[in-house]
Design a protein around this motif. Structure first.
Motif, PDB file in Angstrom:
ATOM      1  N   LYS A   1      -0.055   0.213  10.106  1.00  0.00           N
ATOM      2  CA  LYS A   1      -1.398  -0.148   9.639  1.00  0.00           C
ATOM      3  C   LYS A   1      -2.310   1.074   9.601  1.00  0.00           C
ATOM      4  O   LYS A   1      -3.077   1.268   8.651  1.00  0.00           O
ATOM      5  CB  LYS A   1      -1.993  -1.217  10.555  1.00  0.00           C
ATOM      6  CG  LYS A   1      -3.406  -1.641  10.132  1.00  0.00           C
ATOM      7  CD  LYS A   1      -3.982  -2.669  11.098  1.00  0.00           C
ATOM      8  CE  LYS A   1      -5.420  -3.038  10.699  1.00  0.00           C
ATOM      9  NZ  LYS A   1      -6.025  -3.985  11.661  1.00  0.00           N
ATOM     10  N   GLU A   2      -2.208   1.919  10.634  1.00  0.00           N
ATOM     11  CA  GLU A   2      -3.033   3.129  10.692  1.00  0.00           C
ATOM     12  C   GLU A   2      -2.719   4.069   9.525  1.00  0.00           C
ATOM     13  O   GLU A   2      -3.616   4.693   8.954  1.00  0.00           O
ATOM     14  CB  GLU A   2      -2.799   3.851  12.011  1.00  0.00           C
ATOM     15  CG  GLU A   2      -3.635   5.112  12.195  1.00  0.00           C
ATOM     16  CD  GLU A   2      -3.342   5.815  13.501  1.00  0.00           C
ATOM     17  OE1 GLU A   2      -4.125   5.663  14.442  1.00  0.00           O
ATOM     18  OE2 GLU A   2      -2.307   6.515  13.572  1.00  0.00           O
ATOM     19  N   VAL A   3      -1.423   4.164   9.188  1.00  0.00           N
ATOM     20  CA  VAL A   3      -1.015   5.044   8.092  1.00  0.00           C
ATOM     21  C   VAL A   3      -1.389   4.448   6.738  1.00  0.00           C
ATOM     22  O   VAL A   3      -1.942   5.132   5.871  1.00  0.00           O
ATOM     23  CB  VAL A   3       0.504   5.308   8.149  1.00  0.00           C
ATOM     24  CG1 VAL A   3       0.955   6.094   6.921  1.00  0.00           C
ATOM     25  CG2 VAL A   3       0.872   6.053   9.421  1.00  0.00           C
ATOM     26  N   ALA A   4      -1.083   3.170   6.559  1.00  0.00           N
ATOM     27  CA  ALA A   4      -1.251   2.547   5.246  1.00  0.00           C
ATOM     28  C   ALA A   4      -2.681   2.155   4.928  1.00  0.00           C
ATOM     29  O   ALA A   4      -3.063   2.077   3.762  1.00  0.00           O
ATOM     30  CB  ALA A   4      -0.346   1.312   5.154  1.00  0.00           C
ATOM     31  N   VAL A   5      -3.476   1.898   5.972  1.00  0.00           N
ATOM     32  CA  VAL A   5      -4.848   1.437   5.753  1.00  0.00           C
ATOM     33  C   VAL A   5      -5.812   2.380   6.483  1.00  0.00           C
ATOM     34  O   VAL A   5      -6.251   2.090   7.602  1.00  0.00           O
ATOM     35  CB  VAL A   5      -5.036  -0.012   6.247  1.00  0.00           C
ATOM     36  CG1 VAL A   5      -6.423  -0.520   5.861  1.00  0.00           C
ATOM     37  CG2 VAL A   5      -3.950  -0.922   5.704  1.00  0.00           C
ATOM     38  N   PRO A   6      -6.127   3.522   5.887  1.00  0.00           N
ATOM     39  CA  PRO A   6      -7.045   4.465   6.532  1.00  0.00           C
ATOM     40  C   PRO A   6      -8.414   3.824   6.758  1.00  0.00           C
ATOM     41  O   PRO A   6      -8.900   3.084   5.896  1.00  0.00           O
ATOM     42  CB  PRO A   6      -7.151   5.612   5.512  1.00  0.00           C
ATOM     43  CG  PRO A   6      -5.945   5.480   4.648  1.00  0.00           C
ATOM     44  CD  PRO A   6      -5.652   4.009   4.590  1.00  0.00           C
ATOM     45  N   PRO A   7      -9.024   4.059   7.918  1.00  0.00           N
ATOM     46  CA  PRO A   7     -10.341   3.452   8.190  1.00  0.00           C
ATOM     47  C   PRO A   7     -11.400   3.946   7.215  1.00  0.00           C
ATOM     48  O   PRO A   7     -11.428   5.115   6.834  1.00  0.00           O
ATOM     49  CB  PRO A   7     -10.648   3.926   9.623  1.00  0.00           C
ATOM     50  CG  PRO A   7      -9.796   5.134   9.831  1.00  0.00           C
ATOM     51  CD  PRO A   7      -8.555   4.903   9.031  1.00  0.00           C
ATOM     52  N   GLY A   8     -12.273   3.018   6.802  1.00  0.00           N
ATOM     53  CA  GLY A   8     -13.384   3.372   5.944  1.00  0.00           C
ATOM     54  C   GLY A   8     -13.097   3.304   4.463  1.00  0.00           C
ATOM     55  O   GLY A   8     -14.001   3.493   3.648  1.00  0.00           O
TER      56      GLY A   8
ATOM     57  N   ILE B   1     -11.368  -1.985   0.393  1.00  0.00           N
ATOM     58  CA  ILE B   1     -10.131  -2.719   0.116  1.00  0.00           C
ATOM     59  C   ILE B   1      -9.633  -2.538  -1.317  1.00  0.00           C
ATOM     60  O   ILE B   1      -8.425  -2.345  -1.530  1.00  0.00           O
ATOM     61  CB  ILE B   1     -10.328  -4.212   0.456  1.00  0.00           C
ATOM     62  CG1 ILE B   1     -10.522  -4.381   1.971  1.00  0.00           C
ATOM     63  CG2 ILE B   1      -9.120  -5.030  -0.012  1.00  0.00           C
ATOM     64  CD1 ILE B   1     -10.764  -5.808   2.420  1.00  0.00           C
ATOM     65  N   PRO B   2     -10.476  -2.569  -2.348  1.00  0.00           N
ATOM     66  CA  PRO B   2      -9.960  -2.396  -3.718  1.00  0.00           C
ATOM     67  C   PRO B   2      -9.242  -1.069  -3.942  1.00  0.00           C
ATOM     68  O   PRO B   2      -8.356  -0.970  -4.793  1.00  0.00           O
ATOM     69  CB  PRO B   2     -11.222  -2.497  -4.584  1.00  0.00           C
ATOM     70  CG  PRO B   2     -12.181  -3.279  -3.768  1.00  0.00           C
ATOM     71  CD  PRO B   2     -11.922  -2.875  -2.359  1.00  0.00           C
ATOM     72  N   PHE B   3      -9.618  -0.056  -3.189  1.00  0.00           N
ATOM     73  CA  PHE B   3      -9.017   1.263  -3.379  1.00  0.00           C
ATOM     74  C   PHE B   3      -7.683   1.417  -2.650  1.00  0.00           C
ATOM     75  O   PHE B   3      -6.973   2.404  -2.856  1.00  0.00           O
ATOM     76  CB  PHE B   3      -9.977   2.353  -2.897  1.00  0.00           C
ATOM     77  CG  PHE B   3     -11.169   2.527  -3.788  1.00  0.00           C
ATOM     78  CD1 PHE B   3     -11.081   3.219  -4.988  1.00  0.00           C
ATOM     79  CD2 PHE B   3     -12.390   1.970  -3.430  1.00  0.00           C
ATOM     80  CE1 PHE B   3     -12.190   3.370  -5.807  1.00  0.00           C
ATOM     81  CE2 PHE B   3     -13.503   2.119  -4.243  1.00  0.00           C
ATOM     82  CZ  PHE B   3     -13.401   2.816  -5.447  1.00  0.00           C
ATOM     83  N   LEU B   4      -7.348   0.446  -1.793  1.00  0.00           N
ATOM     84  CA  LEU B   4      -6.105   0.552  -1.032  1.00  0.00           C
ATOM     85  C   LEU B   4      -4.872   0.525  -1.927  1.00  0.00           C
ATOM     86  O   LEU B   4      -3.831   1.081  -1.568  1.00  0.00           O
ATOM     87  CB  LEU B   4      -6.014  -0.578   0.006  1.00  0.00           C
ATOM     88  CG  LEU B   4      -6.992  -0.472   1.191  1.00  0.00           C
ATOM     89  CD1 LEU B   4      -6.844  -1.673   2.100  1.00  0.00           C
ATOM     90  CD2 LEU B   4      -6.749   0.823   1.975  1.00  0.00           C
ATOM     91  N   ILE B   5      -4.977  -0.118  -3.081  1.00  0.00           N
ATOM     92  CA  ILE B   5      -3.834  -0.171  -3.991  1.00  0.00           C
ATOM     93  C   ILE B   5      -3.430   1.229  -4.456  1.00  0.00           C
ATOM     94  O   ILE B   5      -2.267   1.505  -4.779  1.00  0.00           O
ATOM     95  CB  ILE B   5      -4.152  -1.071  -5.212  1.00  0.00           C
ATOM     96  CG1 ILE B   5      -2.864  -1.354  -5.993  1.00  0.00           C
ATOM     97  CG2 ILE B   5      -5.208  -0.429  -6.099  1.00  0.00           C
ATOM     98  CD1 ILE B   5      -3.044  -2.391  -7.081  1.00  0.00           C
ATOM     99  N   LEU B   6      -4.387   2.142  -4.454  1.00  0.00           N
ATOM    100  CA  LEU B   6      -4.114   3.531  -4.814  1.00  0.00           C
ATOM    101  C   LEU B   6      -3.875   4.398  -3.585  1.00  0.00           C
ATOM    102  O   LEU B   6      -2.957   5.225  -3.571  1.00  0.00           O
ATOM    103  CB  LEU B   6      -5.288   4.098  -5.625  1.00  0.00           C
ATOM    104  CG  LEU B   6      -5.199   5.573  -6.031  1.00  0.00           C
ATOM    105  CD1 LEU B   6      -4.017   5.781  -6.977  1.00  0.00           C
ATOM    106  CD2 LEU B   6      -6.497   6.029  -6.687  1.00  0.00           C
ATOM    107  N   VAL B   7      -4.691   4.190  -2.546  1.00  0.00           N
ATOM    108  CA  VAL B   7      -4.637   5.055  -1.364  1.00  0.00           C
ATOM    109  C   VAL B   7      -3.391   4.796  -0.515  1.00  0.00           C
ATOM    110  O   VAL B   7      -2.753   5.746  -0.030  1.00  0.00           O
ATOM    111  CB  VAL B   7      -5.913   4.865  -0.509  1.00  0.00           C
ATOM    112  CG1 VAL B   7      -5.795   5.625   0.817  1.00  0.00           C
ATOM    113  CG2 VAL B   7      -7.134   5.326  -1.284  1.00  0.00           C
ATOM    114  N   THR B   8      -3.011   3.533  -0.330  1.00  0.00           N
ATOM    115  CA  THR B   8      -1.888   3.194   0.556  1.00  0.00           C
ATOM    116  C   THR B   8      -0.576   3.856   0.148  1.00  0.00           C
ATOM    117  O   THR B   8       0.093   4.471   0.999  1.00  0.00           O
ATOM    118  CB  THR B   8      -1.717   1.672   0.647  1.00  0.00           C
ATOM    119  OG1 THR B   8      -2.883   1.109   1.260  1.00  0.00           O
ATOM    120  CG2 THR B   8      -0.495   1.316   1.482  1.00  0.00           C
ATOM    121  N   PRO B   9      -0.141   3.784  -1.124  1.00  0.00           N
ATOM    122  CA  PRO B   9       1.103   4.474  -1.493  1.00  0.00           C
ATOM    123  C   PRO B   9       1.033   5.983  -1.270  1.00  0.00           C
ATOM    124  O   PRO B   9       2.017   6.598  -0.847  1.00  0.00           O
ATOM    125  CB  PRO B   9       1.264   4.141  -2.983  1.00  0.00           C
ATOM    126  CG  PRO B   9       0.469   2.924  -3.204  1.00  0.00           C
ATOM    127  CD  PRO B   9      -0.691   3.016  -2.257  1.00  0.00           C
TER     128      PRO B   9
END
Length: 277
Positions: A166-173, A176-184
């Protein structure tokens, strides 16, 4: 010519151009013929000149450590002072200052890593060896994989598998909409790019330094052989000075790359020992 450059040239100058031209070094030197071959459980292994150099470097640094710490005194001798300074650098600057309060369990690993890389790097300027095993990608890659396994195991132990992912895939701050780009990107950076760049950084610096030193050393030998022809009497001293400069510059690279690899390892461990938020 420097002892390192002259020995290097004598080893590599055996290959010549039938036309009398300059023969530039190739990457074939990083793939020397096998001195011995054997198989274990169906897996083939080979021992090459670079393997032997790595053994010699490792044995030399171990012998130095034993001799430097065998009869320790309050007022340290030169060898003891050098050993204590190296250990202090790893323990204080790389361990305590980078990892933080929970640094002590990692000091032996950081110390072994630093001195192993330093000893193997130093072989690049020692006469009759003139090549660092770290300039062959397999060696830095294995070290990077060891670091990779260590900081992932420590991370999972301290944060739990779910908390770590979770810490790696979901950086704090991050919205949520940007996670589709940031997580990979974050997953790729943590589990692929980080160990790969750790290995490439060490490999590329030692590989490039070795090739430059070889070029100017062989260039000096070749131009001295053509002394008096064209402008060889001008370029031969210049090539020699560049070989000398590259030898001293390689000393800086030897120490710096051992330090950089170890400090990056400590940085990764710093993130691993922190509890998940």
């Amino acid at each position: 010519m420097t002892s390192s450059a002259s020995a290097l040239a004598s080893v590599l100058a055996v290959e010549s151009d039938p036309g009398g031209g300059f023969v530039s070094p190739t990457i074939q030197e990083f793939y020397p013929p096998a001195l011995a071959e054997f198989s274990v459980f169906g897996i083939d292994f080979s021992i090459t000149r670079i393997t032997v150099i790595s053994w010699i470097a490792t044995a030399a640094i171990l012998l130095f450590m034993v001799l430097a710490t065998r009869r320790m005194t309050v007022v340290p001798r030169k060898a003891q002072w050098l050993m204590e300074s190296g250990y202090g650098l790893v323990r204080d600057n790389l361990g305590r200052d980078v990892i933080g309060p929970r640094y002590k369990p990692f000091v032996p690993f950081l110390g072994a890593l630093f001195f192993f890389i330093l000893a193997n790097n130093a072989m690049s300027i020692i006469p009759f060896f003139q090549i660092s095993p770290m300039s062959k990608f397999a060696y830095p890659l294995v070290l990077a994989l060891l670091v990779y396994v260590l900081y992932n195991v420590v991370s999972i132990k301290n944060k739990g598998l779910g908390g770590y992912l979770k810490e790696v895939a979901v950086p704090p701050g991050v919205p949520i909409p940007f996670l589709i780009l940031v997580t990979p990107i974050e997953l790729l950076q943590m589990f692929v790019i980080r160990p790969f760049t750790l290995a490439v950084r060490l490999f590329a610096n030692l590989f490039a330094g070795h090739m430059l030193l070889v070029v100017f050393s062989l260039g000096t030998v070749y131009l001295l052989g053509k002394f008096g022809e064209n402008f060889s009497f001008i370029f031969a001293p210049l090539s020699f000075l560049m070989a000398l400069f590259m030898t001293f510059f390689e000393v800086l690279v030897i120490v710096l790359q051992a330090y950089v690899f170890t400090v990056l390892t400590a940085t990764y461990l710093n993130g691993a020992v922190e509890k998940a938020h």
